[in-house]
Enzyme design. Structure first.
Site, short mmCIF file in Angstrom:
data_model
loop_
_atom_site.label_atom_id
_atom_site.label_comp_id
_atom_site.label_asym_id
_atom_site.label_seq_id
_atom_site.Cartn_x
_atom_site.Cartn_y
_atom_site.Cartn_z
N GLY A 120 0.90 -1.11 0.17
CA GLY A 120 0.15 -0.13 -0.01
C GLY A 120 0.77 1.17 0.03
O GLY A 120 1.97 1.25 0.34
N CYS B 110 6.20 -0.34 7.28
CA CYS B 110 5.63 0.94 6.68
C CYS B 110 6.92 1.33 5.90
O CYS B 110 8.15 1.45 6.52
CB CYS B 110 5.43 1.92 7.48
SG CYS B 110 4.82 3.54 6.80
N LEU B 111 6.79 1.54 4.67
CA LEU B 111 7.87 2.06 3.51
C LEU B 111 8.34 3.35 4.14
O LEU B 111 9.79 3.45 3.73
CB LEU B 111 7.10 2.29 2.25
CG LEU B 111 6.84 0.95 1.60
CD1 LEU B 111 5.96 1.11 0.19
CD2 LEU B 111 7.82 0.00 1.50
N HIS C 223 -4.26 1.26 8.01
CA HIS C 223 -2.64 1.92 7.82
C HIS C 223 -2.67 3.06 7.12
O HIS C 223 -2.13 4.03 7.67
CB HIS C 223 -1.86 0.75 7.81
CG HIS C 223 -0.41 1.24 7.37
ND1 HIS C 223 0.70 0.67 8.26
CD2 HIS C 223 0.22 1.87 6.55
CE1 HIS C 223 1.71 1.13 7.95
NE2 HIS C 223 1.60 2.19 6.84
N GLU C 224 -3.27 2.94 5.93
CA GLU C 224 -3.05 4.05 4.91
C GLU C 224 -3.89 5.40 5.12
O GLU C 224 -3.60 6.40 5.13
CB GLU C 224 -3.32 3.49 3.39
CG GLU C 224 -2.97 2.44 3.02
CD GLU C 224 -1.26 2.43 3.07
OE1 GLU C 224 -0.91 3.64 3.01
OE2 GLU C 224 -0.43 1.37 2.87
N GLN D 285 3.24 9.86 1.31
CA GLN D 285 4.72 9.30 1.34
C GLN D 285 5.76 9.55 0.09
O GLN D 285 6.58 9.38 0.39
CB GLN D 285 4.32 7.69 1.64
CG GLN D 285 3.74 7.18 2.78
CD GLN D 285 3.51 5.66 2.81
OE1 GLN D 285 2.66 5.12 2.33
NE2 GLN D 285 4.54 5.16 3.35
N HIS E 150 -2.05 7.48 7.61
CA HIS E 150 -1.05 8.54 6.69
C HIS E 150 -1.84 9.73 6.19
O HIS E 150 -1.38 10.88 6.28
CB HIS E 150 -0.70 7.67 5.56
CG HIS E 150 0.62 6.90 5.64
ND1 HIS E 150 1.71 7.37 6.45
CD2 HIS E 150 0.77 5.41 5.45
CE1 HIS E 150 2.46 6.34 6.51
NE2 HIS E 150 1.92 5.16 5.97
O1 GNR Z 1 4.17 -2.45 2.52
C1 GNR Z 1 3.55 -2.36 3.48
N1 GNR Z 1 3.39 -3.44 4.26
C2 GNR Z 1 2.23 -3.37 5.39
C3 GNR Z 1 2.27 -4.52 6.26
C4 GNR Z 1 1.33 -4.52 7.39
C5 GNR Z 1 0.60 -3.57 7.55
C6 GNR Z 1 0.52 -2.48 6.69
C7 GNR Z 1 1.49 -2.42 5.68
S1 GNR Z 1 1.55 -1.13 4.59
C8 GNR Z 1 3.20 -1.00 4.01
C9 GNR Z 1 3.18 0.09 2.94
C10 GNR Z 1 3.07 1.34 3.59
O2 GNR Z 1 4.02 1.95 4.13
N2 GNR Z 1 1.96 1.91 3.31
O3 GNR Z 1 1.73 3.04 3.94
NI NI Z 2 2.87 3.13 5.78
#
Ligand code: GNR
Ligand code: NI
Length: 174
Positions: free
Chosen positions: A46, A94-95, A136-137, A51, A140
């Site tokens: 995601g 998270c990236l 999670h997104e 980001q 952000h």
């Molecule tokens: O790549 C991603 N893996 C992930 C694993 C568990 C819960 C959420 C994520 S999202 C993350 C990519 C990212 O940072 N998205 O904002």
């Molecule tokens: Ni993230």
């Protein structure tokens, strides 16, 4: 399409609140295409626009496995509602916090409305990994990272780990 730079902690831009999109047009689709390419290149599932430094309420996602056919999904102006009482723990990453993982509990099921790639209104129920990832997104878009749910000590350790990693990466590149 182009790959964009993914911002990492402690970049203050990641704390910005993203603004609603007014129109799903070709310019927005170009951003979404870039985001998807950037996400695939980084092996993420995601990515939120903030980001890559763009404070718009836009998310891209692909939850298909590496051996499966790609299933890109696009979410514009997403709204979550009716979270389940049941929680689902997941070891999140998270990236924007590369190399750090921690278990976070979130509602296991949640309702979701958004505009898709073509600007059509969609309403659906997210469950399991989809529910975890969309929450999670969504965080952000409000300037919230998964490490914000941890103790201050753990959060500081996570940021320090990323700083060290970035420093070594910079040295390698030089
Ligand atoms: O790549 C991603 N893996 C992930 C694993 C568990 C819960 C959420 C994520 S999202 C993350 C990519 C990212 O940072 N998205 O904002
Ligand atoms: Ni993230």
């Amino acid at each position: 399409m182009a790959i964009r730079e993914i911002l990492t902690v402690p970049n203050p831009v990641l704390k910005e609140i993203s603004q609603p999109v007014e129109q799903v047009d070709d310019a927005l689709r170009a951003l979404m295409d870039d985001m998807l390419e950037t996400m695939y290149e980084a092996d993420g599932i995601g990515l939120a626009a903030i980001q890559v430094g763009v404070p718009k309420r836009v998310i891209v996602m692909d939850l298909s496995g590496p051996e499966e056919k790609a299933e890109p999904k696009f979410f514009v102006n997403p709204v979550l509602s009716d979270p389940s009482e049941d929680k689902r723990p997941y070891d999140e990453g998270c990236l924007s916090v590369p190399g750090y993982y921690e278990t976070i509990e979130r509602p296991e099921k949640i309702k979701l409305t958004y505009l898709d790639y073509d600007g059509n209104e969609v309403e659906e129920i997210a469950e399991g990994m989809f529910a975890t990832c969309i929450q999670h997104e969504m965080d952000h878009l409000e300037g919230v990272l998964f490490i914000d749910y941890l103790s201050r000590l753990k959060r500081q350790r996570a940021v320090q780990k990323v700083k060290k990693f970035e420093k070594e990466k910079g040295r390698d590149a030089a």
